[in-house]
Design a protein around this motif. Structure first.
Motif, PDB file in Angstrom:
ATOM      1  N   PHE A  29       0.864  -1.181   0.000  1.00  0.00           N
ATOM      2  CA  PHE A  29       0.000   0.000   0.000  1.00  0.00           C
ATOM      3  C   PHE A  29       0.899   1.229   0.000  1.00  0.00           C
ATOM      4  CE2 PHE A  29      -2.928   3.238   1.118  1.00  0.00           C
ATOM      5  CZ  PHE A  29      -4.211   2.743   0.963  1.00  0.00           C
ATOM      6  N   ASP A  30       0.576   2.189  -0.858  1.00  0.00           N
ATOM      7  CA  ASP A  30       1.327   3.435  -0.875  1.00  0.00           C
ATOM      8  C   ASP A  30       0.418   4.568  -1.327  1.00  0.00           C
ATOM      9  OD1 ASP A  30       3.495   5.061  -0.451  1.00  0.00           O
ATOM     10  OD2 ASP A  30       4.480   4.622  -2.344  1.00  0.00           O
ATOM     11  N   VAL A  31       0.829   5.786  -1.044  1.00  0.00           N
ATOM     12  CA  VAL A  31       0.107   6.985  -1.462  1.00  0.00           C
ATOM     13  C   VAL A  31       1.073   7.856  -2.259  1.00  0.00           C
ATOM     14  CG1 VAL A  31      -1.174   9.031  -0.728  1.00  0.00           C
ATOM     15  CG2 VAL A  31      -1.376   6.907   0.573  1.00  0.00           C
ATOM     16  N   ILE A  32       0.626   8.311  -3.418  1.00  0.00           N
ATOM     17  CA  ILE A  32       1.491   9.084  -4.313  1.00  0.00           C
ATOM     18  C   ILE A  32       0.738  10.316  -4.798  1.00  0.00           C
ATOM     19  CG2 ILE A  32       2.741   9.065  -6.521  1.00  0.00           C
ATOM     20  CD1 ILE A  32       3.069   6.056  -6.190  1.00  0.00           C
ATOM     21  N   CYS A 103      -3.954   6.415  -3.858  1.00  0.00           N
ATOM     22  CA  CYS A 103      -3.338   5.280  -3.181  1.00  0.00           C
ATOM     23  C   CYS A 103      -3.387   4.090  -4.130  1.00  0.00           C
ATOM     24  CB  CYS A 103      -4.036   4.966  -1.861  1.00  0.00           C
ATOM     25  SG  CYS A 103      -5.805   4.745  -1.947  1.00  0.00           S
ATOM     26  N   LEU A 104      -2.384   3.248  -4.064  1.00  0.00           N
ATOM     27  CA  LEU A 104      -2.349   2.034  -4.855  1.00  0.00           C
ATOM     28  C   LEU A 104      -1.963   0.883  -3.942  1.00  0.00           C
ATOM     29  CD1 LEU A 104       0.804   2.078  -7.183  1.00  0.00           C
ATOM     30  CD2 LEU A 104       0.397   3.809  -5.459  1.00  0.00           C
ATOM     31  N   PHE A 105      -2.571  -0.264  -4.194  1.00  0.00           N
ATOM     32  CA  PHE A 105      -2.407  -1.388  -3.279  1.00  0.00           C
ATOM     33  C   PHE A 105      -2.724  -2.681  -4.002  1.00  0.00           C
ATOM     34  CE2 PHE A 105      -6.543   0.622  -2.869  1.00  0.00           C
ATOM     35  CZ  PHE A 105      -7.423  -0.424  -3.089  1.00  0.00           C
ATOM     36  N   ASN A 106      -2.270  -3.781  -3.427  1.00  0.00           N
ATOM     37  CA  ASN A 106      -2.652  -5.076  -3.968  1.00  0.00           C
ATOM     38  C   ASN A 106      -3.702  -5.715  -3.067  1.00  0.00           C
ATOM     39  OD1 ASN A 106      -1.175  -5.948  -1.747  1.00  0.00           O
ATOM     40  ND2 ASN A 106       0.513  -6.791  -2.956  1.00  0.00           N
ATOM     41  N   GLU A 107      -4.308  -6.761  -3.573  1.00  0.00           N
ATOM     42  CA  GLU A 107      -5.402  -7.410  -2.844  1.00  0.00           C
ATOM     43  C   GLU A 107      -4.919  -8.014  -1.535  1.00  0.00           C
ATOM     44  OE1 GLU A 107      -8.636 -11.023  -3.630  1.00  0.00           O
ATOM     45  OE2 GLU A 107      -7.491 -10.169  -5.304  1.00  0.00           O
ATOM     46  N   GLU A 108      -3.655  -8.444  -1.507  1.00  0.00           N
ATOM     47  CA  GLU A 108      -3.112  -9.084  -0.307  1.00  0.00           C
ATOM     48  C   GLU A 108      -3.100  -8.154   0.902  1.00  0.00           C
ATOM     49  OE1 GLU A 108      -2.013 -11.430  -3.725  1.00  0.00           O
ATOM     50  OE2 GLU A 108      -1.834  -9.291  -3.307  1.00  0.00           O
ATOM     51  N   PHE A 109      -3.014  -6.859   0.656  1.00  0.00           N
ATOM     52  CA  PHE A 109      -2.984  -5.915   1.777  1.00  0.00           C
ATOM     53  C   PHE A 109      -4.261  -6.006   2.607  1.00  0.00           C
ATOM     54  CE2 PHE A 109      -3.706  -1.721   3.718  1.00  0.00           C
ATOM     55  CZ  PHE A 109      -2.508  -1.544   4.396  1.00  0.00           C
ATOM     56  N   PHE A 110      -5.380  -6.358   1.954  1.00  0.00           N
ATOM     57  CA  PHE A 110      -6.666  -6.444   2.652  1.00  0.00           C
ATOM     58  C   PHE A 110      -7.062  -7.884   2.956  1.00  0.00           C
ATOM     59  CE2 PHE A 110      -6.768  -2.292   0.676  1.00  0.00           C
ATOM     60  CZ  PHE A 110      -7.340  -1.508   1.658  1.00  0.00           C
ATOM     61  N   SER A 111      -6.111  -8.805   2.843  1.00  0.00           N
ATOM     62  CA  SER A 111      -6.395 -10.210   3.123  1.00  0.00           C
ATOM     63  C   SER A 111      -6.939 -10.370   4.537  1.00  0.00           C
ATOM     64  CB  SER A 111      -5.117 -11.037   2.958  1.00  0.00           C
ATOM     65  OG  SER A 111      -5.353 -12.389   3.248  1.00  0.00           O
ATOM     66  N   ASN A 142      -8.289  15.170   2.241  1.00  0.00           N
ATOM     67  CA  ASN A 142      -7.920  15.085   3.656  1.00  0.00           C
ATOM     68  C   ASN A 142      -7.811  13.629   4.110  1.00  0.00           C
ATOM     69  OD1 ASN A 142      -7.452  16.345   6.293  1.00  0.00           O
ATOM     70  ND2 ASN A 142      -9.458  15.522   6.843  1.00  0.00           N
ATOM     71  N   THR A 143      -8.691  12.770   3.589  1.00  0.00           N
ATOM     72  CA  THR A 143      -8.609  11.343   3.923  1.00  0.00           C
ATOM     73  C   THR A 143      -7.304  10.736   3.428  1.00  0.00           C
ATOM     74  OG1 THR A 143     -11.022  11.096   3.828  1.00  0.00           O
ATOM     75  CG2 THR A 143      -9.708   9.090   3.643  1.00  0.00           C
ATOM     76  N   LEU A 144      -6.900  11.073   2.205  1.00  0.00           N
ATOM     77  CA  LEU A 144      -5.645  10.553   1.677  1.00  0.00           C
ATOM     78  C   LEU A 144      -4.443  11.085   2.457  1.00  0.00           C
ATOM     79  CD1 LEU A 144      -6.198  10.581  -2.195  1.00  0.00           C
ATOM     80  CD2 LEU A 144      -6.271   8.644  -0.629  1.00  0.00           C
ATOM     81  N   ILE A 145      -4.538  12.317   2.910  1.00  0.00           N
ATOM     82  CA  ILE A 145      -3.463  12.885   3.743  1.00  0.00           C
ATOM     83  C   ILE A 145      -3.362  12.105   5.062  1.00  0.00           C
ATOM     84  CG2 ILE A 145      -2.782  14.913   5.084  1.00  0.00           C
ATOM     85  CD1 ILE A 145      -3.955  16.629   2.798  1.00  0.00           C
ATOM     86  N   LYS A 146      -4.519  11.756   5.633  1.00  0.00           N
ATOM     87  CA  LYS A 146      -4.530  10.963   6.863  1.00  0.00           C
ATOM     88  C   LYS A 146      -3.905   9.585   6.625  1.00  0.00           C
ATOM     89  CE  LYS A 146      -8.637  13.021   9.055  1.00  0.00           C
ATOM     90  NZ  LYS A 146     -10.041  12.761   9.477  1.00  0.00           N
ATOM     91  N   ILE A 147      -4.253   8.967   5.494  1.00  0.00           N
ATOM     92  CA  ILE A 147      -3.682   7.659   5.165  1.00  0.00           C
ATOM     93  C   ILE A 147      -2.169   7.764   5.025  1.00  0.00           C
ATOM     94  CG2 ILE A 147      -3.547   5.888   3.373  1.00  0.00           C
ATOM     95  CD1 ILE A 147      -6.522   6.352   2.827  1.00  0.00           C
ATOM     96  N   GLN A 148      -1.723   8.805   4.356  1.00  0.00           N
ATOM     97  CA  GLN A 148      -0.289   9.025   4.166  1.00  0.00           C
ATOM     98  C   GLN A 148       0.416   9.200   5.503  1.00  0.00           C
ATOM     99  OE1 GLN A 148       0.749  12.540   1.765  1.00  0.00           O
ATOM    100  NE2 GLN A 148       1.939  11.182   0.453  1.00  0.00           N
ATOM    101  N   ALA A 149      -0.219   9.937   6.403  1.00  0.00           N
ATOM    102  CA  ALA A 149       0.368  10.163   7.723  1.00  0.00           C
ATOM    103  C   ALA A 149       0.456   8.859   8.514  1.00  0.00           C
ATOM    104  CB  ALA A 149      -0.454  11.203   8.484  1.00  0.00           C
ATOM    105  N   GLU A 150      -0.583   8.031   8.422  1.00  0.00           N
ATOM    106  CA  GLU A 150      -0.563   6.748   9.130  1.00  0.00           C
ATOM    107  C   GLU A 150       0.567   5.862   8.625  1.00  0.00           C
ATOM    108  OE1 GLU A 150      -2.023   5.782  11.703  1.00  0.00           O
ATOM    109  OE2 GLU A 150      -3.770   7.074  11.945  1.00  0.00           O
ATOM    110  N   LEU A 151       0.760   5.837   7.306  1.00  0.00           N
ATOM    111  CA  LEU A 151       1.822   4.998   6.738  1.00  0.00           C
ATOM    112  C   LEU A 151       3.199   5.414   7.224  1.00  0.00           C
ATOM    113  CD1 LEU A 151       0.663   4.620   3.014  1.00  0.00           C
ATOM    114  CD2 LEU A 151       0.750   2.821   4.743  1.00  0.00           C
ATOM    115  N   SER A 152       3.357   6.691   7.502  1.00  0.00           N
ATOM    116  CA  SER A 152       4.663   7.211   7.940  1.00  0.00           C
ATOM    117  C   SER A 152       4.838   7.176   9.449  1.00  0.00           C
ATOM    118  CB  SER A 152       4.826   8.661   7.450  1.00  0.00           C
ATOM    119  OG  SER A 152       4.734   8.725   6.044  1.00  0.00           O
ATOM    120  N   SER A 153       3.791   6.770  10.161  1.00  0.00           N
ATOM    121  CA  SER A 153       3.841   6.804  11.628  1.00  0.00           C
ATOM    122  C   SER A 153       4.513   5.563  12.196  1.00  0.00           C
ATOM    123  CB  SER A 153       2.421   6.924  12.188  1.00  0.00           C
ATOM    124  OG  SER A 153       1.730   5.691  12.059  1.00  0.00           O
TER     125      SER A 153
END
Length: 304
Positions: A29-32, A103-111, A142-153
């Motif tokens: 999972f990543d945000v770009i 955001c881009l992700f594969n199906e396995e991330f939500f397994s 704002n939701t994507l910004i929150k997701i980005q912040a979580e990934l970096s936390s």
């Protein structure tokens, strides 16, 4: 090229470090954010042929067109787009570069965390692009910004937080736009066979290079792989999809042909052989019968 190599090459070409939260072969999972033409072109060239495994949820700001194999959708200013990796498409800018935040992700991330690919927004091209007001755009941004912040936390449960935020985004747009729920699928033998047939077909795409080719081209190839008779396969597909297995195979192959003609400089002969046609003339005949023009003329009109 496998998914890991493709993602590695993508970040390498952008001179960007691979995310530390990425684990090869598991969930990704990543945000770009892309806000200039050069970075968009890098993204297209790097990810166009890795779309098979990567889902995307994309915020778009600016005017552009989204080309699918059978239609084009106009995006006027603000939009939210859901991209299924097995449905090929191409974004075309108008006069000014667009801004993309996704955001881009594969199906396995939500397994084991819900079945994200079953949501209607990922199922077809009728309910996957949503026009937004400026206020709505800012809310989703704002939701994507929150997701980005979580990934970096450093939060121990940050991936669960990312999954929750992603599902919240999906439910918000579905409720906002009143997207109908997908009808319950009958879990009978015909449906199971059809789903396995479609999955086997989808697994062959996209073609990553001019040395790639599809392995299963005819109904008998799929029947043998599924260990059933051709008649059994054809009857199951016909009852479930109201199309023959040959029709579905040809439609998907010609979809890929359209994408290859748009996005590569491969010759018509190369594309024909990679897609399983015995001769380029047979490919040209089938393509022209379906779309009304030969492959080379199609490429001339489609390539920017």
């Amino acid at each position: 090229m496998n998914t890991s190599d493709a993602i590695y090459d993508f970040y390498k070409k952008k001179n960007t470090n691979i995310p530390t939260h990425y684990q090869w072969g598991t969930g990704y999972f990543d945000v770009i954010k892309i806000n200039d033409l050069q970075r968009r072109e890098e993204l297209i060239s790097s990810l166009s042929f890795t779309r098979k495994n990567l889902y995307k949820i994309k915020l778009i700001k600016g005017k552009c067109r989204c080309h699918y194999a059978a239609k084009t959708i106009e995006i006027n200013q603000y939009a939210l787009m859901f991209i299924n990796p097995i449905i090929p498409f191409l974004l075309e800018e108008s006069n000014e570069p667009i801004e993309e935040f996704f955001c881009l992700f594969n199906e396995e991330f939500f397994s084991n965390y819900g079945n994200i690919k079953e949501y209607p927004v990922f199922q077809n091209t009728q309910e996957n692009i949503f026009d937004l007001s400026e206020i709505q755009y800012l809310e989703f941004e704002n939701t994507l910004i929150k997701i980005q912040a979580e990934l970096s936390s450093n939060y121990d449960f940050k991936f669960d937080a990312v999954r929750n935020l992603t599902y919240d985004l999906i439910h918000t747009i579905m409720k906002m736009s009143k997207v109908p729920a997908k009808s319950t699928v009958r879990k009978d033998a015909d449906n199971r066979i059809t789903l396995l047939f479609e999955e086997l077909l989808a697994m062959q795409f996209p073609l990553h290079s001019a040395t790639d080719y599809i392995k299963f081209r005819k109904p008998r190839d799929f029947a043998a792989q599924l260990s059933i008779s051709i008649n059994h396969l054809n009857k199951a597909v016909k009852r479930t999809r109201n199309k023959t297995s040959s029709e579905i195979i040809t439609e998907r192959i010609l979809q890929e042909a359209q994408i290859l003609l748009k996005l590569t400089d491969w010759s018509v002969s190369e594309i024909a052989y990679l897609l399983g046609y015995e001769t380029p003339s047979r490919f040209t005949f089938t393509f022209r019968k379906k779309f009304g023009i030969p492959p080379l003329l199609y490429r001339k009109y489609q390539v920017r």
